[in-house]
Design a protein around this motif. Structure first.
Motif, short mmCIF file in Angstrom:
data_model
loop_
_atom_site.label_atom_id
_atom_site.label_comp_id
_atom_site.label_asym_id
_atom_site.label_seq_id
_atom_site.Cartn_x
_atom_site.Cartn_y
_atom_site.Cartn_z
N SER A 338 0.83 -1.22 0.00
CA SER A 338 0.00 0.00 0.00
C SER A 338 0.86 1.26 0.00
O SER A 338 0.35 2.36 -0.24
N PHE A 339 2.15 1.12 0.24
CA PHE A 339 3.08 2.27 0.21
C PHE A 339 3.91 2.27 -1.07
O PHE A 339 4.86 3.05 -1.19
N ARG A 347 8.49 6.94 2.23
CA ARG A 347 8.01 5.78 2.97
C ARG A 347 8.82 5.59 4.26
O ARG A 347 8.25 5.31 5.33
N ASP A 348 10.14 5.79 4.19
CA ASP A 348 10.98 5.63 5.37
C ASP A 348 10.64 6.65 6.45
O ASP A 348 10.70 6.34 7.65
N VAL A 349 10.26 7.87 6.04
CA VAL A 349 9.86 8.89 7.02
C VAL A 349 8.61 8.43 7.77
O VAL A 349 8.53 8.54 9.01
N LEU A 350 7.63 7.87 7.06
CA LEU A 350 6.42 7.39 7.71
C LEU A 350 6.73 6.22 8.65
O LEU A 350 6.22 6.18 9.78
N LEU A 382 1.02 9.87 10.79
CA LEU A 382 0.30 8.66 11.23
C LEU A 382 -1.03 8.54 10.48
O LEU A 382 -1.45 7.41 10.14
N HIS A 383 -1.67 9.68 10.21
CA HIS A 383 -2.93 9.65 9.47
C HIS A 383 -2.70 9.15 8.03
O HIS A 383 -3.53 8.41 7.48
N GLN A 387 -4.46 6.10 6.07
CA GLN A 387 -5.08 6.23 4.74
C GLN A 387 -4.54 5.18 3.77
O GLN A 387 -5.31 4.59 3.00
N CYS A 388 -3.24 4.97 3.81
CA CYS A 388 -2.64 4.01 2.87
C CYS A 388 -3.06 2.57 3.16
O CYS A 388 -3.31 1.79 2.24
#
Length: 413
Positions: A338-339, A347-350, A382-383, A387-388
């Protein structure tokens, strides 16, 4: 020895001379008393060689028998004016190496023994002179003395050669056996004739843990990945056993304490020239194969920036992630996919935000401070994860599944 070794021509009496006959007569007279001489030599060795005082490597009768074989070989060669045959000395060297008697001790035995043989020659010459025998100007004594000292050199050299050859064979055999035992541990097989205690003893490892398995990548071209690691660990009073496999160099490392573990990790970080994976600690050698699996996982997984050494922490999540990697990789694939449309940095930041938030009990404020951003930024990231993935981070089950997915990503991707 394949060939008999003659004494130098300068040490041999000229053919046809009266001196040669005198030498032969003295040697022959000593041959008739070889048993008594040998017992005397064995007694002096037992009394004068310190090693023989502290321990008895062989019964006195055996020592006397070995002395007799040497004395007889030397005297018979001198009496017949023939080449010395040091094969008896070579056999002694082999036997002492098998028994683990230090070579320096055996050299000392030969020095003492040949000195006693020389004294026996002196006494025999004196006895014959007292009995009225006249020697040719002392030439016979000089020749006999030269013969004994040449024999000492030849026999001692043959003994040392036999000792070193046997020692080399034993070391090669021991190393082959050590490699086989390490292979058995690393592949989950312990040979039936070896108990775990015997395996530890043969590998020169303490019989109880904790241990760790260290695996380093051998596929990277260049210098040795962990140069001189075994000797460096031993300087820290850490015992280890190592084996090189086609793709990795593997070590089983014993740890006396947590400080030892810290010292080992610090050493690995200093000397590593390639990626290194370290397993969690384990207490029994039977668990070595599983520990190797974890160490290999750490080689494949993501490492901290700028660090070559990755340590498996043994946590429930980490263990779950690697226990059935093929299955779990498929299970978490939809979550990670999903990412897929994001850049790797985004992606790494999330993922880092989720990890820091989780490690700090879900505190937006603390996570923001650690990530150098506003709590609202943490909330926004985080939101985006929600969502993803279509999951809610307010539901414990969704959080647990997200944790497992990111652990698999960290360990196996």
């Amino acid at each position: 020895m394949d060939q008999l070794v003659p004494p130098p021509r300068s040490a041999r009496a000229p053919h046809g001379s009266g001196v040669r006959d005198e030498v032969a007569e003295v040697a022959s007279a000593l041959e008739h008393r070889v048993a008594d001489i040998s017992v005397h030599v064995a007694g002096v060795i037992s009394n004068d060689v310190e090693f023989y005082q502290a321990t008895a490597p062989a019964p006195f009768s055996v020592v006397a028998s070995i002395c007799e074989a040497h004395v007889r070989a030397v005297l018979s060669a001198i009496a017949a004016d023939e080449e010395f045959d040091p094969s008896v000395a070579e056999r002694v060297g082999v036997d002492r190496a098998r028994e683990g008697v230090p070579l320096a001790v055996v050299m000392e035995v030969y020095r003492v023994g040949f000195h006693q043989m020389w004294e026996a020659v002196l006494h025999e010459v004196d006895a014959q002179e007292i009995a009225g025998r006249t020697f040719n100007g002392g030439a016979a004594l000089r020749i006999l003395t030269s013969h004994v000292f040449v024999a000492q050199d030849i026999f001692t050299s043959a003994m040392a050669a036999g000792y070193r050859d046997e020692q080399a064979r034993r070391l090669s055999r021991d190393e082959s056996e050590r490699s086989a035992l390490i292979d058995a541990l690393l592949h989950g097989r312990v040979l039936e004739r070896w108990s775990l205690w015997e395996v530890a003893d043969h590998l020169r490892l303490p019989t109880g843990g904790p241990y760790v398995v260290v695996a380093t990548d051998m596929t990277v071209a260049g210098a040795e990945p962990l140069p001189g690691i075994q000797s460096k660990l031993r300087s820290l009073d850490v015992f280890s056993a190592w084996r090189t496999l086609p793709d990795v160099q593997v070590g089983i490392v014993h740890l006396k304490s947590e400080k030892h573990f810290d010292d080992v990790l610090a050493l690995l970080n200093r000397v590593a020239a390639a990626r290194v994976g370290v397993s969690a600690q384990f207490d029994e050698l039977r668990d070595t194969a599983q520990a190797l699996r974890y160490a290999r996982v750490m080689l494949r997984g993501q490492s901290e920036p700028g660090e070559l050494v990755s340590r498996f922490d043994g946590s429930i999540l980490a263990t779950a992630a690697v226990s059935a990697p093929e299955v779990l990789a498929k299970v978490v694939a939809p979550t990670l996919d999903s990412f897929a449309e994001m850049s790797e940095d985004e992606r790494d930041v999330l993922f880092d935000t989720f990890r820091v938030w989780l490690e700090n009990d879900g505190s937006l404020r603390v996570a923001g401070e650690l990530l150098f951003c506003h709590p609202n930024t943490v909330r926004y990231r985080l939101h985006r994860i929600e969502q993803c993935t279509g999951r809610s981070l307010s539901r414990p089950r969704d959080v647990a599944e997200m944790c497992l997915a990111l652990e698999v990503h960290r360990r196996l991707k």
